[in-house]
Design an enzyme around this catalytic site. Structure first.
Site, PDB file in Angstrom:
ATOM      1  N   TYR A  51       0.845  -1.196   0.000  1.00 15.11           N
ATOM      2  CA  TYR A  51       0.000   0.000   0.000  1.00 15.11           C
ATOM      3  C   TYR A  51       0.876   1.240   0.000  1.00 15.11           C
ATOM      4  O   TYR A  51       2.096   1.179   0.224  1.00 15.11           O
ATOM      5  CB  TYR A  51      -0.934   0.003   1.214  1.00 15.11           C
ATOM      6  CG  TYR A  51      -0.250   0.336   2.529  1.00 15.11           C
ATOM      7  CD1 TYR A  51      -0.362   1.593   3.099  1.00 15.11           C
ATOM      8  CD2 TYR A  51       0.518  -0.623   3.200  1.00 15.11           C
ATOM      9  CE1 TYR A  51       0.255   1.892   4.303  1.00 15.11           C
ATOM     10  CE2 TYR A  51       1.136  -0.335   4.400  1.00 15.11           C
ATOM     11  CZ  TYR A  51       0.999   0.927   4.950  1.00 15.11           C
ATOM     12  OH  TYR A  51       1.621   1.236   6.141  1.00 15.11           O
ATOM     13  N   ARG A 101       8.461   4.688  -4.414  1.00 13.90           N
ATOM     14  CA  ARG A 101       8.468   3.728  -3.312  1.00 13.90           C
ATOM     15  C   ARG A 101       7.426   2.641  -3.527  1.00 13.90           C
ATOM     16  O   ARG A 101       7.676   1.458  -3.241  1.00 13.90           O
ATOM     17  CB  ARG A 101       8.216   4.439  -1.979  1.00 13.90           C
ATOM     18  CG  ARG A 101       8.310   3.502  -0.789  1.00 13.90           C
ATOM     19  CD  ARG A 101       8.224   4.237   0.535  1.00 13.90           C
ATOM     20  NE  ARG A 101       6.907   4.838   0.753  1.00 13.90           N
ATOM     21  CZ  ARG A 101       6.571   5.493   1.860  1.00 13.90           C
ATOM     22  NH1 ARG A 101       7.458   5.642   2.837  1.00 13.90           N
ATOM     23  NH2 ARG A 101       5.371   6.024   2.002  1.00 13.90           N
ATOM     24  N   ARG A 134      -6.688 -20.710  -2.237  1.00 14.85           N
ATOM     25  CA  ARG A 134      -5.774 -20.512  -1.115  1.00 14.85           C
ATOM     26  C   ARG A 134      -4.667 -21.556  -1.115  1.00 14.85           C
ATOM     27  O   ARG A 134      -4.873 -22.714  -0.779  1.00 14.85           O
ATOM     28  CB  ARG A 134      -6.527 -20.560   0.212  1.00 14.85           C
ATOM     29  CG  ARG A 134      -5.640 -20.117   1.386  1.00 14.85           C
ATOM     30  CD  ARG A 134      -6.325 -20.305   2.721  1.00 14.85           C
ATOM     31  NE  ARG A 134      -5.507 -19.763   3.788  1.00 14.85           N
ATOM     32  CZ  ARG A 134      -4.422 -20.349   4.309  1.00 14.85           C
ATOM     33  NH1 ARG A 134      -4.025 -21.524   3.845  1.00 14.85           N
ATOM     34  NH2 ARG A 134      -3.742 -19.768   5.283  1.00 14.85           N
ATOM     35  N   HIS A 140      -0.081 -21.365  -0.502  1.00 15.70           N
ATOM     36  CA  HIS A 140       1.009 -20.446  -0.197  1.00 15.70           C
ATOM     37  C   HIS A 140       1.830 -20.082  -1.421  1.00 15.70           C
ATOM     38  O   HIS A 140       2.379 -18.983  -1.501  1.00 15.70           O
ATOM     39  CB  HIS A 140       1.918 -21.043   0.888  1.00 15.70           C
ATOM     40  CG  HIS A 140       1.327 -20.976   2.261  1.00 15.70           C
ATOM     41  ND1 HIS A 140       0.256 -21.745   2.643  1.00 15.70           N
ATOM     42  CD2 HIS A 140       1.649 -20.213   3.336  1.00 15.70           C
ATOM     43  CE1 HIS A 140      -0.057 -21.464   3.903  1.00 15.70           C
ATOM     44  NE2 HIS A 140       0.780 -20.546   4.350  1.00 15.70           N
ATOM     45  N   LYS A 145       6.618  -1.603   2.028  1.00 13.73           N
ATOM     46  CA  LYS A 145       5.379  -1.084   2.613  1.00 13.73           C
ATOM     47  C   LYS A 145       4.264  -2.092   2.332  1.00 13.73           C
ATOM     48  O   LYS A 145       3.371  -1.880   1.498  1.00 13.73           O
ATOM     49  CB  LYS A 145       5.051   0.292   2.032  1.00 13.73           C
ATOM     50  CG  LYS A 145       4.121   1.131   2.902  1.00 13.73           C
ATOM     51  CD  LYS A 145       4.090   2.564   2.413  1.00 13.73           C
ATOM     52  CE  LYS A 145       3.129   3.429   3.206  1.00 13.73           C
ATOM     53  NZ  LYS A 145       3.561   3.657   4.596  1.00 13.73           N
ATOM     54  N   GLU A 190      12.444   2.668  14.605  1.00 15.16           N
ATOM     55  CA  GLU A 190      11.458   3.661  14.161  1.00 15.16           C
ATOM     56  C   GLU A 190      10.209   3.531  15.013  1.00 15.16           C
ATOM     57  O   GLU A 190      10.152   2.736  15.945  1.00 15.16           O
ATOM     58  CB  GLU A 190      11.121   3.448  12.689  1.00 15.16           C
ATOM     59  CG  GLU A 190      10.551   2.069  12.380  1.00 15.16           C
ATOM     60  CD  GLU A 190      10.304   1.846  10.901  1.00 15.16           C
ATOM     61  OE1 GLU A 190      10.264   2.820  10.141  1.00 15.16           O
ATOM     62  OE2 GLU A 190      10.129   0.669  10.514  1.00 15.16           O
TER      63      GLU A 190
END
Length: 277
Positions: free
Chosen positions: A30, A49, A97, A99, A143, A175
């Site tokens: 995101y 980014r 579903r 992996h 991110k 952070e």
């Protein structure tokens, strides 16, 4: 209006499948763009980014950077000349579903704008924070949607009466749960290097540029929690929190327990940059 798979649509037209890998695995990324007076702030830095995150998690999208930027501009134009943020999420897509990643899969993108006002009281008076163990994975520079450790840390801060949680990994400060963190000691700004242990924030990049233009020494250098507690000033930065002073950590005062002069200098320079945007 919403941006849904490259098209502008109404909210009721959006349908997310229960087989979306973002739902099963948090398999996606995101980005949050800040909007000031109807304009995206640091748009290219955010796009860069976002596409780097996509590359890192091996999601191949059908929208090139230029085409997506044009669609984001359309969405923001419909939002109007307001302050807010633009949220963009891209998951790997819909699949049974398992992996392993399917050879053929179509990513799913959602984007929307929300009104938002900067937390001026916190930016003016400062916030309290706590330290927590950094139990996250070693790819914090991506991110991604995998934010459970961040969420739990921020909840721990809230339950402690604080506004942010500061991650500490083996004695080294990394952070905040949703922010980058800086200390000031003897006039020098210091922050953790932009590596796999932190997310390199866009506001972090802006602060580094501002420090250079203002003649303030700036170091990307790791520091221990003892140095954090002994700092003259501490601040956090993010697209939504801008530059927010931290005046206490673990119920202990930082510096004078008031926003310091370098924090104020950076805030003033950041505000000028926003006005010029």
């Amino acid at each position: 209006m919403f941006l849904w798979n490259g098209e502008l649509v109404e909210e009721e037209e959006i349908q997310v499948s229960h087989k979306d890998r973002g739902y099963y695995f948090g398999d996606g990324i995101y980005e949050v763009f800040r909007i000031y007076k109807g304009k995206l702030f640091e748009k290219q830095a955010h796009l860069t980014r976002m596409y780097q995150s996509l590359h890192n998690v091996k999601i191949k999208v059908q929208w090139d950077e230029h085409a997506l930027a044009a669609k984001l501009d359309e969405l923001v134009a419909l939002f109007g000349e307001h302050d807010g943020y633009l949220y963009v999420q891209i998951t790997r897509g819909e699949a049974p579903r398992t992996h392993t990643i399917p050879d053929v899969i179509t990513p799913v993108m959602l984007g929307y704008c929300e009104a938002y006002t900067s937390p001026y009281s916190q930016m003016e008076h400062g916030i309290a924070a706590i330290t927590v163990d950094d139990i996250r994975w070693h790819h914090c520079h991506i991110k991604s949607l995998n934010l459970l450790p961040n969420t739990l840390a921020r909840q721990q801060a809230k339950e402690s009466g604080a506004d942010e949680a500061i991650f500490v990994r083996d004695g080294i400060v990394t952070e905040g749960s949703s922010s980058n963190l800086f200390i000031v000691k003897n006039g020098v700004i210091r922050t953790h290097p932009a590596n796999h242990l932190i997310l390199e924030g866009i506001t972090r990049q802006v602060i580094e540029r501002i420090a250079k233009s203002e003649g303030i020494p700036f170091e990307s250098k790791a520091f221990h929690v003892e140095e954090l507690m002994d700092a003259d000033e501490v601040m956090i930065t993010s697209s939504t929190r801008e530059i927010t002073p931290v005046i206490s950590i673990d119920m202990k005062p930082i510096g004078s327990e008031k926003p310091g002069p370098i924090t104020r200098q950076l805030q003033a320079a950041f505000n000028r940059l926003v006005d010029d945007n």
